[in-house]
Design a protein around this motif. Sequence first.
Motif, PDB file in Angstrom:
ATOM      1  N   LEU A   1      34.893 102.715  12.683  1.00 45.60           N
ATOM      2  CA  LEU A   1      35.722 103.496  13.511  1.00 45.60           C
ATOM      3  C   LEU A   1      35.850 104.893  12.888  1.00 45.60           C
ATOM      4  O   LEU A   1      35.382 104.973  11.560  1.00 45.60           O
ATOM      5  N   PRO A   2      36.027 105.862  13.509  1.00 44.58           N
ATOM      6  CA  PRO A   2      36.744 106.987  12.845  1.00 44.58           C
ATOM      7  C   PRO A   2      37.716 106.925  11.629  1.00 44.58           C
ATOM      8  O   PRO A   2      38.365 105.935  11.675  1.00 44.58           O
ATOM      9  N   PHE A   3      37.684 107.796  10.780  1.00 45.20           N
ATOM     10  CA  PHE A   3      38.427 107.500   9.769  1.00 45.20           C
ATOM     11  C   PHE A   3      40.035 107.610  10.064  1.00 45.20           C
ATOM     12  O   PHE A   3      40.557 106.687   9.485  1.00 45.20           O
TER      13      PHE A   3
ATOM     14  N   VAL B   1      36.104 104.596   1.767  1.00 44.02           N
ATOM     15  CA  VAL B   1      35.612 104.831   2.991  1.00 44.02           C
ATOM     16  C   VAL B   1      35.209 106.537   3.076  1.00 44.02           C
ATOM     17  O   VAL B   1      34.310 106.808   3.629  1.00 44.02           O
ATOM     18  N   ALA B   2      36.015 107.213   2.630  1.00 44.63           N
ATOM     19  CA  ALA B   2      35.843 108.650   2.859  1.00 44.63           C
ATOM     20  C   ALA B   2      34.553 109.218   1.867  1.00 44.63           C
ATOM     21  O   ALA B   2      33.711 109.895   2.559  1.00 44.63           O
ATOM     22  N   ARG B   3      34.313 108.370   0.833  1.00 46.78           N
ATOM     23  CA  ARG B   3      33.159 108.978   0.030  1.00 46.78           C
ATOM     24  C   ARG B   3      31.782 108.105   0.760  1.00 46.78           C
ATOM     25  O   ARG B   3      31.080 108.997   0.572  1.00 46.78           O
TER      26      ARG B   3
ATOM     27  N   CYS C   1      44.791 101.983  11.943  1.00 44.54           N
ATOM     28  CA  CYS C   1      44.552 100.415  12.449  1.00 44.54           C
ATOM     29  C   CYS C   1      44.928  99.571  11.087  1.00 44.54           C
ATOM     30  O   CYS C   1      45.627  98.454  11.417  1.00 44.54           O
ATOM     31  N   SER C   2      44.134 100.358  10.087  1.00 40.74           N
ATOM     32  CA  SER C   2      44.399  99.143   8.754  1.00 40.74           C
ATOM     33  C   SER C   2      45.801  99.092   8.295  1.00 40.74           C
ATOM     34  O   SER C   2      46.471  98.124   7.877  1.00 40.74           O
TER      35      SER C   2
ATOM     36  N   LEU D   1      32.538 119.377   4.696  1.00 38.05           N
ATOM     37  CA  LEU D   1      33.146 118.048   5.335  1.00 38.05           C
ATOM     38  C   LEU D   1      34.704 118.087   5.047  1.00 38.05           C
ATOM     39  O   LEU D   1      35.153 118.858   4.348  1.00 38.05           O
ATOM     40  N   VAL D   2      35.386 117.464   5.836  1.00 38.92           N
ATOM     41  CA  VAL D   2      36.943 117.272   5.915  1.00 38.92           C
ATOM     42  C   VAL D   2      37.197 116.444   4.290  1.00 38.92           C
ATOM     43  O   VAL D   2      36.778 115.427   4.029  1.00 38.92           O
ATOM     44  N   GLY D   3      38.155 117.157   3.600  1.00 37.45           N
ATOM     45  CA  GLY D   3      38.272 116.701   2.158  1.00 37.45           C
ATOM     46  C   GLY D   3      38.630 115.090   2.179  1.00 37.45           C
ATOM     47  O   GLY D   3      38.232 114.710   1.431  1.00 37.45           O
ATOM     48  N   ARG D   4      39.599 114.548   3.020  1.00 35.78           N
ATOM     49  CA  ARG D   4      39.986 113.414   2.868  1.00 35.78           C
ATOM     50  C   ARG D   4      39.241 112.224   3.516  1.00 35.78           C
ATOM     51  O   ARG D   4      39.302 111.277   3.098  1.00 35.78           O
ATOM     52  N   SER D   5      38.545 112.631   4.797  1.00 35.24           N
ATOM     53  CA  SER D   5      37.929 111.827   5.449  1.00 35.24           C
ATOM     54  C   SER D   5      36.534 111.564   5.414  1.00 35.24           C
ATOM     55  O   SER D   5      35.690 110.768   5.724  1.00 35.24           O
TER      56      SER D   5
END
Length: 527
Positions: free
Chosen positions: A153-155, A201-203, A161-162, A25-29
């Motif tokens: 939404l995607p990470f 969200v990433a978790r 957006c946030s 998995l991508v580490g941050r997302s």
Amino acid sequence: MNRLDPHDAPDGVFPLHDAGAATALVGRSGEFRADTLEQAFGWARLAETVRHSSWLLIASAILNTLFFISDWRFHGTSQFWIAIPARAMIVLASLGCLLVLRRRCSPRSVQQVMAWWTGITALGVAALVSSHSELALFVMLLLPMIFYLGVPLPFAWLSGCSVVASALLLLGYEAHHADDGSVIGLGLALATLNVCLMLVVARANRFQRLEWHATRIARDIADELEISREKLEKLFAAAPVPMVVTRCDDGRILQVNDNCAEMFGISPGMIGNESFERFYADPKDRLRLMTRLQRDGEVADFEVQARCGDGKQRTVMVKASIVEMAAGRIVIAGIIDISDRKAVELSLEWLASTDPLTKLPNRLSFFSTARAEMMRAARLARPLALLMIDLDHFKAINDTWGHQAGDMALRAFGTLCIEQLRGTDIIGRVGGEEFGILLPDTSGEDAIDIAERLCTALSAVRLPEPNEALRMSASIGLTVIQRGDRDLDAALARADRALYAAKRNGRNRVHFDPVDFTPPPTLRVAN
């Protein structure tokens, strides 16, 4: 417009066996590195995403309509001419996006709709908080939380957006109050909130995707096994199978086909003179078969060990029926050799219960055996010791020496345990670098000696080149099964506490849970 079914997506969009990519998995997302897997995940969750987004838009339209009505109390004030257009824009955007969403048929199009709604909502709320009302600060903190936790939404899109929405909210809040002096504090608070929510969200992304992929792999394996089994059964049904006709009372052979004669080495002289009972590895099996036949009239899928003509024992499946004949009752049986299938089943059972890296029992197998051993020890009033072991600084080993060296270290420790411990001891890999050991018929004092000896032996282990300079140590938590332990959980909790105590006290040592035991609980292992 008809929605697309995930099974109708183009080839390559839904890979079923890319297990390595699934866990990378991508580490941050927390999203899949492989685009194909991420697309497959999106398609699989499309119906849920549309439903989730629809409810979010409906809730937004309803709530903002209520606020729209409530804002009429500001009629005649400057705030009224800001609140009413902003509320109207949000309500119309929610309803418009809801209508458009109903016509979307792909994850990307749904994401685009929700991204537009997020932006429009952020602009509207930014205008609303410019009033510095009592709820303005609450709304400034609530809106990013709604975006992060509610908008599918995607990470990268969600974070962007946030963050933009937070900036708009801050600008709107401070637009007419530049002298307030709170912009820095609010900005830091919003930045902190965004970072924390990104981590949440990433978790969540990581857990969702791991669960989805694990479920999919398990389903695919089950489907493949079921397909293989069906093929095997069809092949058996289509091919000539050994058939035998015997007398019901004494099992005397009346007739066999060529396949049965070849399988069991039945000569023409044996027909009418010999009983088929001689080919049962256990004569009691024929009695069990005949009991079921007498009760039910027919038997299907009756497994038995049979002696074949080559002298070997094979597992065969028997389907038999009793037929009433003029000369008496006879048994017609079809016999299928399922030895290979049973071997596959045993192999699958081994794979399901064994850690592929160390070849030790895995977590499920270890704890299952441990519970059975605990019941045995309680029944016989025999001592039983439990060790929980954690290789020290294993993450540093992976980071410094590489994951290949880490794998070698795990294998080396597993081999060391097998060499150092008795054949009756039970060893298992229960986590990444965590192992469990059960020592039957072992007191607390003897268990400490074994644990210290294991630590000392581990310090002398040397890995092959180029990792020969790597040194290993372990922290060991030890406990003994108490008479009051009703299940394994209490003993595991004590062993875990002891393990954590050993790590807190400097690692590379043995810590004994001090219940009903006089020696000092913490014992240093000499280097």
